[in-house]
Motif scaffolding. Structure first.
Motif, mmCIF file in Angstrom:
data_model
loop_
_atom_site.group_PDB
_atom_site.id
_atom_site.type_symbol
_atom_site.label_atom_id
_atom_site.label_comp_id
_atom_site.label_asym_id
_atom_site.label_seq_id
_atom_site.Cartn_x
_atom_site.Cartn_y
_atom_site.Cartn_z
ATOM 1 N N UNK A 103 0.853 -1.186 0.000
ATOM 2 C CA UNK A 103 0.000 0.000 0.000
ATOM 3 C C UNK A 103 0.881 1.224 0.000
ATOM 4 N N UNK A 104 1.313 1.563 -1.163
ATOM 5 C CA UNK A 104 2.196 2.712 -1.286
ATOM 6 C C UNK A 104 1.378 3.946 -1.635
ATOM 7 N N UNK A 105 1.867 5.069 -1.138
ATOM 8 C CA UNK A 105 1.193 6.333 -1.488
ATOM 9 C C UNK A 105 1.684 6.834 -2.835
ATOM 10 N N UNK A 106 0.876 7.613 -3.485
ATOM 11 C CA UNK A 106 1.252 8.300 -4.736
ATOM 12 C C UNK A 106 1.920 7.367 -5.732
ATOM 13 N N UNK A 107 1.296 6.267 -5.978
ATOM 14 C CA UNK A 107 1.913 5.278 -6.856
ATOM 15 C C UNK A 107 0.984 4.898 -7.984
ATOM 16 N N UNK A 108 1.553 4.608 -9.111
ATOM 17 C CA UNK A 108 0.775 4.017 -10.181
ATOM 18 C C UNK A 108 0.832 2.513 -10.019
#
Lengths: 329, 189
Positions: B95-100
């Protein structure tokens, strides 16, 4: 089909977009009808991509770390076990070699109370287990080593003091007793602007310079026993990266020359026959780089620590012992 | 540096400042990877691989950025880390932020091709320094054979060309030795 020189050149030109007009259409029509040529082209393309990636990676390594977080914000410093000896303490750690009264193989932390700075001393034991009996923390007052400002003591990540080399080499047991030192290094973060300016564009170095490095080498480095028996001397170049935190990674070494007892360089054939000795020199050189205390990281123009490559040359000489030098000093 | 500037730098071959700028994202990527079971070492490797992929992508004039460059870079890192984690028999929820969320198809990433490149990397490590130099100057720095002949002290352009050809042949030979099953790796007989 084996690509001849002309075909290979044509493919290069095609892949670099240098073919045009009739040459291009001719090549393309041949490509459609000739599966072998297709194969050659796709393989050559892959090969070129590999060459480019390798070169690119070298470029990335060269600039790696620039603009990264300062080393004290480095996660492993924060994550790993931290012991805070709070209060108003500034500390200096040094190896006990220069203090004859202190027991052998101990780590001495001398605390010096500075009058008006509020400082924190952190000992980061990290996760590396070590024998408690070998660690003694001596609290004493040192007159000559006063450091003000916030200071931290960090256990080097890679320190692997009890790793010993080839058991057949005859010095492994000896190394155990002598090697129970701990690679602590004291870091002080300068807080005034003057030293900030000094800390910009700094090159990476062994703490306290190359003579200190040679002291360390004198103390902990061993001449491989088999090499001694065979009366061989050797020169080893060790390359590695110094991280923002001063750790060494990507350690690699080459033994690039060996000499016999008369100081005569070995011929290629002799060298090959003694490859095993060369490897022993290499392993010992790599080991010593691994267990060194934290280096002073290089900094960029903004004063931020950055990842940099560094190299050390080791001269294993039968007559003069082992010495280390850096060309970029 | 704005995203467009980074891309322009890469396309003009001025990679160094671009890499410096992109490297600022490393601490976040490293944090993400470490928090999902990786370590600093693998984080660095993955990040470097992602930079290579990104530069390859961006160098293509047809490449169009549809998000922030950093978001795209995170996406590549997420993809590569997931791939690596799977190889280690782990399948972490990322669950990464700001990721595509990028797939192999999005990236044009092909395991078989990557395997071949790994093999060729080994081959490249085994050719002589002089061959490496020729390859690098010709393919990476895109210098012409005249310049290379001068730079590497060849007696003539033709001898430089012949040397390059010999180097390629040697590489093909090595590739064949390294992969008996993939005789077609570099050249079909």
């Amino acid at each position: 089909m084996r690509a001849d020189l002309n075909t290979m050149e044509k493919i290069d030109q095609y892949l670099q977009g240098k073919l045009s007009g009739s040459e291009l259409s001719q090549f393309e029509s041949e490509l459609v009808s000739n599966p072998e040529l297709q194969n050659l082209v796709s393989n050559q393309q892959l090969f070129i991509q590999t060459v480019n990636r390798k070169a690119l990676l070298a470029e990335i390594h060269a600039v790696a770390g620039i603009g990264g977080a300062p080393w004290y914000a480095n996660p492993w410093v924060a994550i790993s076990g931290v012991v805070i000896v709070g209060g108003i303490i500034a500390g200096t750690i040094y190896y006990t070699s220069d203090e004859s009264e202190t027991p052998q193989n101990t780590l001495a932390i001398t605390e010096t109370t500075t009058p008006d700075s509020s400082t924190i001393e952190t000992i980061n034991y990290n996760e590396i287990a070590f024998d408690d009996s070998t660690l003694t923390i001596i609290t004493s007052h040192s007159k000559d080593k006063v450091v003000s400002g916030k200071s931290e003591v960090i256990k080097t990540d890679q320190a692997d003091p009890v790793v010993c080399d080839d058991a057949t080499d005859g010095y492994s047991t000896e190394i155990n007793s002598d090697n129970n030192h701990l690679d602590y290094q004291h870091k002080s973060e300068a807080q005034n602007d003057d030293s900030d300016a000094k800390n910009r564009n700094r090159k990476t170095s062994y703490p306290k310079g190359s003579s200190a490095m040679n002291d360390f080498v004198d103390k902990y480095m061993r001449f491989p026993g088999t090499a001694k028996e065979k009366k061989l001397s050797g020169n080893v170049k060790v390359t590695f990266l110094v991280t923002e935190g001063g750790e060494r990674t990507e350690i690699q070494s080459t033994c690039f020359a060996m000499r016999d007892q008369n100081d005569k360089p070995l011929t290629n054939t002799q060298f090959v026959f003694n490859q095993k000795i060369a490897n022993l020199f290499e392993r010992e050189a790599e080991r010593i780089v691994r267990i060194m205390p934290l280096w002073i990281p290089a900094t960029d123009s903004g004063g931020n620590p950055v990842l940099t490559p560094a190299e050390i040359y080791f001269n294993f000489s039968l007559k003069e012992g082992i010495s280390a030098y850096r060309l970029d000093d | 540096m704005t995203d467009q500037e980074v891309i322009a730098h890469i396309r003009l071959g001025k990679r160094e400042p671009a890499i410096k700028e992109l490297y600022k994202e490393f601490p976040k990527v490293k944090g993400n990877i470490i928090s999902s079971g990786g370590d600093a070492e693998i984080a660095r490797e993955i990040f470097h691989d992602s930079l290579i992929l990104l530069i390859e992508k961006v160098s293509n004039p047809q490449f169009e950025l549809t998000s922030k460059l950093s978001t795209y870079l995170f996406g590549i890192n997420r993809f590569l880390w997931k791939n690596e984690a799977r190889r280690r028999y782990k399948n972490p929820e990322l669950e990464w932020k700001d990721t595509l969320i990028l797939s192999a198809e999005d990236l044009g990433y092909n395991d078989e091709k990557e395997e071949k490149i790994k093999l060729l990397e080994k081959v490249l490590n085994q050719v002589t320094e002089r061959c490496k130099k020729i390859f690098e100057l010709f393919y990476f720095k895109k210098e012409d054979m005249n310049t290379i002949a001068k730079e590497l002290d060849f007696s003539s352009v033709n001898s430089a060309k012949t040397q390059k050809y010999k180097c390629m042949e040697r590489a093909i030979e090595l590739a064949r030795q390294l992969s008996p099953n993939e005789i077609q790796t570099l050249s079909a007989e």
